[in-house]
Design an enzyme around this catalytic site. Structure first.
Site, PDB file in Angstrom:
ATOM      1  N   ASP A  66       0.877  -1.160   0.000  1.00  0.00           N
ATOM      2  CA  ASP A  66       0.000   0.000   0.000  1.00  0.00           C
ATOM      3  C   ASP A  66       0.916   1.211   0.000  1.00  0.00           C
ATOM      4  O   ASP A  66       1.578   1.505   1.000  1.00  0.00           O
ATOM      5  CB  ASP A  66      -0.893  -0.015   1.243  1.00  0.00           C
ATOM      6  CG  ASP A  66      -1.815   1.194   1.327  1.00  0.00           C
ATOM      7  OD1 ASP A  66      -1.648   2.148   0.530  1.00  0.00           O
ATOM      8  OD2 ASP A  66      -2.694   1.204   2.202  1.00  0.00           O
ATOM      9  N   SER A 144       0.423  11.765 -15.985  1.00  0.00           N
ATOM     10  CA  SER A 144      -0.755  11.851 -16.858  1.00  0.00           C
ATOM     11  C   SER A 144      -0.638  13.143 -17.640  1.00  0.00           C
ATOM     12  O   SER A 144       0.061  14.076 -17.209  1.00  0.00           O
ATOM     13  CB  SER A 144      -2.030  11.890 -16.004  1.00  0.00           C
ATOM     14  OG  SER A 144      -3.162  12.273 -16.756  1.00  0.00           O
ATOM     15  N   TYR A 157      -7.280  15.340  -8.630  1.00  0.00           N
ATOM     16  CA  TYR A 157      -6.409  14.439  -9.381  1.00  0.00           C
ATOM     17  C   TYR A 157      -5.316  15.217 -10.110  1.00  0.00           C
ATOM     18  O   TYR A 157      -4.126  14.870 -10.035  1.00  0.00           O
ATOM     19  CB  TYR A 157      -7.243  13.636 -10.381  1.00  0.00           C
ATOM     20  CG  TYR A 157      -6.438  12.724 -11.266  1.00  0.00           C
ATOM     21  CD1 TYR A 157      -5.903  11.536 -10.782  1.00  0.00           C
ATOM     22  CD2 TYR A 157      -6.200  13.051 -12.601  1.00  0.00           C
ATOM     23  CE1 TYR A 157      -5.155  10.703 -11.588  1.00  0.00           C
ATOM     24  CE2 TYR A 157      -5.463  12.215 -13.413  1.00  0.00           C
ATOM     25  CZ  TYR A 157      -4.942  11.042 -12.900  1.00  0.00           C
ATOM     26  OH  TYR A 157      -4.194  10.225 -13.716  1.00  0.00           O
ATOM     27  N   LYS A 161      -1.183  15.192  -9.682  1.00  0.00           N
ATOM     28  CA  LYS A 161      -0.277  14.904 -10.797  1.00  0.00           C
ATOM     29  C   LYS A 161       0.630  16.088 -11.103  1.00  0.00           C
ATOM     30  O   LYS A 161       1.803  15.910 -11.443  1.00  0.00           O
ATOM     31  CB  LYS A 161      -1.081  14.484 -12.031  1.00  0.00           C
ATOM     32  CG  LYS A 161      -1.823  13.157 -11.861  1.00  0.00           C
ATOM     33  CD  LYS A 161      -0.865  11.998 -11.606  1.00  0.00           C
ATOM     34  CE  LYS A 161      -1.580  10.657 -11.622  1.00  0.00           C
ATOM     35  NZ  LYS A 161      -0.657   9.526 -11.398  1.00  0.00           N
TER      36      LYS A 161
END
Length: 283
Positions: A66, A144, A157, A161
């Site tokens: 994890d 991304s 998100y 990133k």
């Protein structure tokens, strides 16, 4: 010479599905000893079946990790080095998507996104760096195009990133001065379970209240983008190329479409072109 002395070892996070699974398989096919980690090893069946079919089962081992647990990351990396004698590369792939907007979600939801997508990368990288220095190895982090261009309803998100990209861009010359190459890999849309895990249910548009029309438009645009997505194997190929390259680039896109998308941001000095583009997604 023992196997641990002759075979390069790579630790890859988030390998139960998608890009992580495809990267683990392709790296093993390229001759690497792959330590494939995932939060829930009960989900390892798809990877192990694919490895067996490809004839590389002996080069892939699955371990639990994890990435949000710093102590677990330390223990995992230490275990890899103890068992294999070396660690030559890390591929930070584990991550989770998230769709939402600030007014309508709790800050804890944003923190959770940061824990997985940003701090998870830091935990694994920090645990590995001393060993990568010894091997003159490399850190490859899957970010991304959302780490280059902020996208509607992807605030948390994209923030995570963006943070990863900034951190790695800053770390790269420092690590490079001691022989460790640092790269970020920027996929565009990829056919994987990633999108199905962002938690947007059938009632999301109605629940969004005043943001409903914009969310509906965004989701429609996203469905179209993912209809033309590249496969996980296609996205994994540049990652394995970066593993193999003598001097990998710092920033790597996984497709021509991703390169064109990211390039628009890098050329947009005042931000107006990006704002015009993303505003059109929700109008």
């Amino acid at each position: 010479m023992t196997k641990s002395e002759s075979t390069r070892t790579v630790l890859i996070t988030g390998t139960s599905t998608g890009i992580g699974l495809a990267t683990a398989l392709a790296a093993a096919e390229a001759g690497w000893q792959v330590v494939a980690t995932m939060r829930d090893t009960a989900r390892s069946g798809a990877l192990l079946d694919a490895a067996k079919e490809a004839g590389v089962a002996d080069r892939i081992e699955v371990r639990p990790l994890d990435v949000t647990d710093a102590a677990a990351a330390e223990a995992c990396v230490a275990g890899v080095v103890a068992d294999h004698g070396r660690l030559d590369a890390v591929v930070n792939n584990a991550g989770s998507g998230h769709v939402g907007t600030l007014e309508q979600e709790g800050i804890e939801a944003v923190r959770d996104v940061m824990e997985v997508n940003f701090f998870g990368v830091l935990h694994v990288t920090k645990a590995a760096l001393a060993h990568l220095r010894a091997a003159h190895g490399r850190v490859i982090t899957v970010t991304s195009v959302g780490g280059v261009i902020g996208q509607p309803f992807n605030e948390a998100y994209c923030a995570a990133k963006f943070a990863v990209e900034g951190f790695m861009e800053s770390l790269a010359p420092v690590a490079g001065s001691l022989g460790v190459a640092v790269s970020v890999v920027e996929p565009g849309p990829v056919t994987s379970e990633f999108v199905s895990n962002v938690g947007v249910g059938p009632g999301a548009v109605e629940a969004a209240g005043p943001y409903g029309p914009a969310l509906a438009a965004y989701l429609e645009r996203t469905r179209g983008a993912f209809a033309n997505a590249q496969t996980s194997a296609q996205a994994a190929a540049p990652i394995v190329e970066a593993l193999q390259a003598p001097r990998p680039a710092f920033r790597i896109q996984t497709s021509a479409a991703a390169a064109a998308f990211a390039g628009g941001k890098l050329a947009d000095l005042d931000g107006s072109a990006v704002q015009a583009m993303t505003s059109a997604w929700i109008s």
